[in-house]
Design a protein around this motif. Structure first.
Motif, PDB file in Angstrom:
ATOM      1  N   THR A 187      38.769  69.735 144.113  1.00 37.12           N
ATOM      2  CA  THR A 187      37.404  69.534 143.618  1.00 37.12           C
ATOM      3  C   THR A 187      36.430  70.583 144.130  1.00 37.12           C
ATOM      4  O   THR A 187      35.334  70.715 143.601  1.00 37.12           O
ATOM      5  N   PHE A 188      36.828  71.323 145.193  1.00 38.63           N
ATOM      6  CA  PHE A 188      36.003  72.328 145.871  1.00 38.63           C
ATOM      7  C   PHE A 188      34.774  71.699 146.540  1.00 38.63           C
ATOM      8  O   PHE A 188      33.791  72.376 146.814  1.00 38.63           O
ATOM      9  N   GLU A 189      34.838  70.398 146.829  1.00 37.33           N
ATOM     10  CA  GLU A 189      33.785  69.741 147.593  1.00 37.33           C
ATOM     11  C   GLU A 189      34.062  69.912 149.082  1.00 37.33           C
ATOM     12  O   GLU A 189      35.211  69.946 149.518  1.00 37.33           O
ATOM     13  N   VAL A 190      32.987  69.998 149.900  1.00 36.04           N
ATOM     14  CA  VAL A 190      33.109  70.271 151.328  1.00 36.04           C
ATOM     15  C   VAL A 190      32.746  69.032 152.133  1.00 36.04           C
ATOM     16  O   VAL A 190      31.743  68.366 151.867  1.00 36.04           O
ATOM     17  N   ASP A 191      33.572  68.719 153.136  1.00 40.23           N
ATOM     18  CA  ASP A 191      33.308  67.626 154.075  1.00 40.23           C
ATOM     19  C   ASP A 191      33.402  68.212 155.476  1.00 40.23           C
ATOM     20  O   ASP A 191      34.492  68.485 155.978  1.00 40.23           O
ATOM     21  N   ILE A 192      32.252  68.423 156.144  1.00 44.04           N
ATOM     22  CA  ILE A 192      32.248  69.123 157.428  1.00 44.04           C
ATOM     23  C   ILE A 192      32.856  68.288 158.548  1.00 44.04           C
ATOM     24  O   ILE A 192      33.162  68.812 159.621  1.00 44.04           O
ATOM     25  N   LYS A 238      37.168  67.496 162.481  1.00 48.07           N
ATOM     26  CA  LYS A 238      37.109  66.584 163.620  1.00 48.07           C
ATOM     27  C   LYS A 238      38.023  65.384 163.408  1.00 48.07           C
ATOM     28  O   LYS A 238      38.752  64.970 164.316  1.00 48.07           O
ATOM     29  N   ASN A 239      38.035  64.848 162.197  1.00 49.09           N
ATOM     30  CA  ASN A 239      38.870  63.682 161.910  1.00 49.09           C
ATOM     31  C   ASN A 239      40.354  64.009 162.032  1.00 49.09           C
ATOM     32  O   ASN A 239      41.150  63.205 162.525  1.00 49.09           O
ATOM     33  N   LEU A 240      40.747  65.201 161.579  1.00 48.39           N
ATOM     34  CA  LEU A 240      42.165  65.564 161.595  1.00 48.39           C
ATOM     35  C   LEU A 240      42.677  65.881 162.992  1.00 48.39           C
ATOM     36  O   LEU A 240      43.874  65.748 163.264  1.00 48.39           O
ATOM     37  N   LEU A 241      41.799  66.324 163.893  1.00 43.89           N
ATOM     38  CA  LEU A 241      42.240  66.746 165.222  1.00 43.89           C
ATOM     39  C   LEU A 241      42.010  65.690 166.291  1.00 43.89           C
ATOM     40  O   LEU A 241      42.228  65.949 167.473  1.00 43.89           O
ATOM     41  N   GLU A 242      41.583  64.523 165.903  1.00 47.96           N
ATOM     42  CA  GLU A 242      41.366  63.458 166.876  1.00 47.96           C
ATOM     43  C   GLU A 242      42.682  62.798 167.278  1.00 47.96           C
ATOM     44  O   GLU A 242      43.657  62.797 166.525  1.00 47.96           O
ATOM     45  N   GLY A 243      42.681  62.209 168.461  1.00 41.73           N
ATOM     46  CA  GLY A 243      43.771  61.343 168.896  1.00 41.73           C
ATOM     47  C   GLY A 243      45.083  62.055 169.149  1.00 41.73           C
ATOM     48  O   GLY A 243      45.136  63.212 169.576  1.00 41.73           O
ATOM     49  N   GLU A 244      46.178  61.339 168.874  1.00 39.11           N
ATOM     50  CA  GLU A 244      47.514  61.828 169.199  1.00 39.11           C
ATOM     51  C   GLU A 244      47.875  63.086 168.417  1.00 39.11           C
ATOM     52  O   GLU A 244      48.610  63.937 168.907  1.00 39.11           O
ATOM     53  N   GLU A 304      36.716  76.726 159.071  1.00 42.25           N
ATOM     54  CA  GLU A 304      35.455  77.404 158.800  1.00 42.25           C
ATOM     55  C   GLU A 304      34.392  76.909 159.772  1.00 42.25           C
ATOM     56  O   GLU A 304      34.330  75.728 160.089  1.00 42.25           O
ATOM     57  N   ARG A 305      33.541  77.802 160.241  1.00 48.98           N
ATOM     58  CA  ARG A 305      32.475  77.458 161.190  1.00 48.98           C
ATOM     59  C   ARG A 305      31.332  76.827 160.413  1.00 48.98           C
ATOM     60  O   ARG A 305      30.604  77.496 159.709  1.00 48.98           O
ATOM     61  N   ASP A 306      31.219  75.518 160.510  1.00 47.38           N
ATOM     62  CA  ASP A 306      30.167  74.854 159.748  1.00 47.38           C
ATOM     63  C   ASP A 306      29.903  73.493 160.366  1.00 47.38           C
ATOM     64  O   ASP A 306      30.327  72.474 159.880  1.00 47.38           O
ATOM     65  N   GLY A 307      29.229  73.415 161.493  1.00 46.88           N
ATOM     66  CA  GLY A 307      28.951  72.135 162.108  1.00 46.88           C
ATOM     67  C   GLY A 307      29.190  72.176 163.596  1.00 46.88           C
ATOM     68  O   GLY A 307      29.266  73.223 164.216  1.00 46.88           O
ATOM     69  N   GLU A 308      29.333  71.008 164.190  1.00 47.50           N
ATOM     70  CA  GLU A 308      29.469  70.907 165.632  1.00 47.50           C
ATOM     71  C   GLU A 308      30.913  70.704 166.067  1.00 47.50           C
ATOM     72  O   GLU A 308      31.173  70.239 167.158  1.00 47.50           O
ATOM     73  N   TYR A 313      36.735  71.669 169.056  1.00 47.01           N
ATOM     74  CA  TYR A 313      38.120  71.400 168.707  1.00 47.01           C
ATOM     75  C   TYR A 313      38.862  72.660 168.289  1.00 47.01           C
ATOM     76  O   TYR A 313      40.017  72.593 167.917  1.00 47.01           O
ATOM     77  N   LEU A 314      38.180  73.810 168.302  1.00 46.93           N
ATOM     78  CA  LEU A 314      38.754  75.012 167.711  1.00 46.93           C
ATOM     79  C   LEU A 314      39.120  76.044 168.756  1.00 46.93           C
ATOM     80  O   LEU A 314      38.515  76.118 169.815  1.00 46.93           O
TER      81      LEU A 314
END
Length: 701
Positions: free
Chosen positions: A636-641, A645-651, A666-670, A674-675
């Motif tokens: 869809t080319f929609e962006v969710d910043i 964070k959601n993918l790198l949380e937890g285990e 991509e650098r876009d947020g806080e 995690y990077l």
């Protein structure tokens, strides 16, 4: 007549183009003729008036007679038909010269035919190279155009004879079709195909259609063409295998060349072929055909042509006769390929050779595009086994993945293919309405599939691999990222050279890729990413090559929609040090396979993911060093910043850290805590000339 020994005096011998020429002056020369058989008789049976013997004649005559015992006359100039040729033998060939052209490398190629089939060749047992270099379909570098192909005979082998020199006969042969005698030529086998060569001593003699040898060849061919059985491959008579039981109602026997030159795109036929190569052909990869999203590529041949064929995973079970064990599946494939059983190999003393059996197959020809029927032509082969039919997607062109396979892999959803058989035609339809791409990503990949096919026609893989052997090594992409992080304690920056995107349009009108790349490097970028897709991002492989040739030392990432291993070699040839692999369009097996190719080429691979399913898949693949998280949904080319964070949380994040996998986004947020590195398209903003540390610490306007 017994062989003769000649003793000549007063003669002059010259060597011209590898042939001996003897000049005799009657006023001064003399001769004596002796019997050539080994004997104690040294009296000549014919002698010239001026001949005077010497005390050395008997010794010379004895040596000549002994030489004749081990070198009987006539073997060098033996006249053969194509059905009798042998590797590395020297012979004469009476044949019809159908076409003459100059090859890409400057050699001359003669396409010759005498109505017979060249012998079936013994092939190498080793098939591991099929993964990287598929078995070629013809000895010459480039295939013949269709208008020339349609002039070739459909029965009998057309031998390619190569010559490194121009001769006056070529001028005649280019203007018309002649029968000719090729004197003193040789043949050898390459990739299981016969290839003729002219020697320095070879000659071409044009013949009349009334020549006795020509009349004999035509008589043999006419007798063969008159009967159905004799039109079949000569090597297959009485030996066709019953591995597969094939029956096609109302379809007569047809050679592959008859189908390739058929006047209508849509037709059906039955043919007799050998399976000369397959990939995969053994081990777990072969067994996974029954359970995974994979396909099997076969190379089929008869005396007239070769084609590549594909067995899709939906048909693999019926093709092999059920869910077989790994051992049974390997045995069946070995039988099709002619790989000898271990006990047979020991008994017969075979050293790595195989001789595939002849099997019956039925094929249908159809088109994908009504506006380009011949360019989009494909074959659907129906092979009947125990009353069950299955479909093989085949192509005249040697491409790794056919259209059906590509359609299945472009989205995470299963793409069902329905086969219709109405009015003797085969039509493949997609489930989605309108048979059109369902999202931007699918549209890009469908276009990329056609683009790659066209590029591979112009630049085959073997032409790419040669220059790479002498190319300088790739720069270490991963080491550059780590060095930047260690030096600055900031996320390493991969600065992107991008002119446009489907979502934002043109980012920079006055676009100079070299100037932008040099500015990035000067201001501290660790690596550069160069967009190469032309249709949707206005990128180019020329940009990649220009940046590398301009002396930029930063490692370069080729940012492309890669769906074929050929693209990896092409990217490397243009100066890429790393490539992008997108999990949304590649199954795990293809990612794993391409990682191996990248390792061979010395390149790094950045594997891009977007959601939990993709990242969990990729983490489980061996050899992953770089994972890129795209906050943009490629469908869809929609962006969710918040995606990173959601993918790198937890285990999951802990597992990635334990495997020492570098994360990228991509650098876009806080989310930068995690990077380890950041990726930005800076082309549009004024700070593309700013230091990297300033860019990383800033936010996009």
């Amino acid at each position: 007549m017994a062989p003769l020994s000649h003793i000549l005096e007063g003669m002059e011998i010259k060597v011209l183009h590898g042939e001996f020429f003897v000049t005799i002056e009657k006023r001064f020369s003399s001769f004596a003729l002796f019997g050539g058989m080994v004997s104690t008789e040294f009296r000549p049976y014919q002698i010239s008036m001026k001949h005077q013997g010497t005390k050395h004649d008997n010794q010379i005559l004895t040596q000549m007679r002994m030489w004749l015992v081990y070198h009987p006359p006539g073997l060098k100039d033996l006249e053969l038909q194509l059905r009798n040729i042998k590797s590395d033998s020297t012979f004469d060939l009476v044949c019809k010269v159908l076409h003459v052209c100059e090859g890409p490398s400057g050699e001359w190629i003669f396409y010759v035919w005498d109505g017979t089939d060249t012998p079936a060749t013994e092939l190498q047992t080793l098939l591991d190279t099929e993964a990287v270099t598929p078995t070629p379909l013809h000895p010459e570098e480039a295939p013949l155009p269709r208008e020339v192909l349609c002039t070739l005979p459909c029965v009998g082998t057309v031998l390619r004879v190569f010559s490194n020199r121009f001769s006056k006969e070529i001028l005649h042969l280019q203007k018309d079709i002649y029968w000719a005698r090729f004197c003193n030529i040789t043949c050898k086998q390459e990739f299981g195909m016969w290839k003729g060569s002219l020697l320095p001593s070879s000659r071409i003699r044009l013949l009349s259609s009334e020549d006795g040898s020509v009349i004999e060849r035509l008589k043999t061919f006419n007798g063969r063409f008159a009967t159905q059985v004799h039109r079949e491959p000569m090597a297959s008579l009485h030996t066709a295998s019953d591995i597969t039981d094939v029956e096609f109602k109302r379809a007569g026997y047809t050679t592959l060349m008859e189908s390739l030159t058929h006047g209508q795109v849509t037709h059906k036929f039955k043919t007799l072929v050998r399976v000369v190569a397959a990939y995969p052909c053994q081990g777990k990869e072969l067994h996974s055909l029954l359970t995974g999203d994979y396909c099997l590529r076969l190379t089929l041949e008869d005396p007239t042509a070769r084609i590549h064929a594909y067995v899709h995973k939906d048909n693999a079970v019926s093709f092999f006769g059920g869910f077989l064990t790994l051992a049974a599946l390997t045995r069946k494939m070995n039988r099709l390929l002619g790989v000898p059983e271990p006990e047979d190999d020991a008994e017969e003393g075979m050293a790595g050779g195989r001789n595939p059996p002849w099997i019956w197959c039925c094929l249908k020809s159809y088109r994908l595009d009504k506006y380009d029927p011949w360019g989009s032509r494909r074959f659907c082969a129906v092979e009947w086994h125990d009353g069950t039919s299955q479909y093989l997607v085949t192509s005249v062109n040697p491409i790794k993945i056919g259209y059906l396979v590509t359609f299945k892999l472009v989205t995470p959803n299963t793409l069902k293919v329905i086969v219709f058989n109405e009015d003797d035609s085969v039509e493949f339809r997609l489930e989605n309405e309108g048979n059109t791409p369902r999202n931007i990503l699918e549209k890009i990949v469908w276009n990329k599939d056609v683009e790659i096919w066209q590029m591979k026609e112009k630049m085959p893989l073997y032409r790419l691999k040669g220059p790479l052997d002498n190319a300088p090594p790739a720069r270490d992409f991963v080491a550059a990222l780590k060095a930047s992080y260690d030096r600055t304690a900031l996320p390493a920056l991969i600065a992107e050279v991008k002119k446009a995107s489907p979502s934002r349009g043109v980012l920079r009108e006055n676009f100079d890729p070299v100037e932008i790349a040099q500015a990035y490097e000067k201001n501290g970028a660790a690596c550069l990413s160069v967009l190469t897709d032309s249709k949707f991002f206005q990128g180019s492989f020329d940009y990649l090559e220009a940046i590398r040739n301009a002396g930029v030392k930063c490692p370069l990432l080729c940012k492309e929609f890669i769906i074929d291993a050929w693209q990896l070699y092409y990217a490397r040839s243009k100066g890429a040090d790393a490539v992008l692999l997108i999990a949304a369009i590649l199954p795990d097996r293809d990612i794993s396979y391409m990682l191996k190719i990248c390792k061979i080429l010395g390149m790094a691979a950045l594997v891009e993911v977007h959601d939990e399913r993709e990242i969990d898949r990729v983490i489980g693949i061996d050899g992953i060093q770089l994972i890129g998280i795209n906050n943009r949904n490629l469908e869809t080319f929609e962006v969710d910043i918040s995606n990173t964070k959601n993918l790198l949380e937890g285990e999951r994040g802990q597992l990635i850290a334990q495997k020492d996998i570098i994360r990228e986004t991509e650098r876009d947020g806080e989310e930068e805590e995690y990077l380890l590195l950041g990726l930005m398209s800076l082309t549009r903003w004024p700070w593309w000339r700013a230091p990297a540390a300033m860019v990383i610490g800033a936010r996009q306007p």
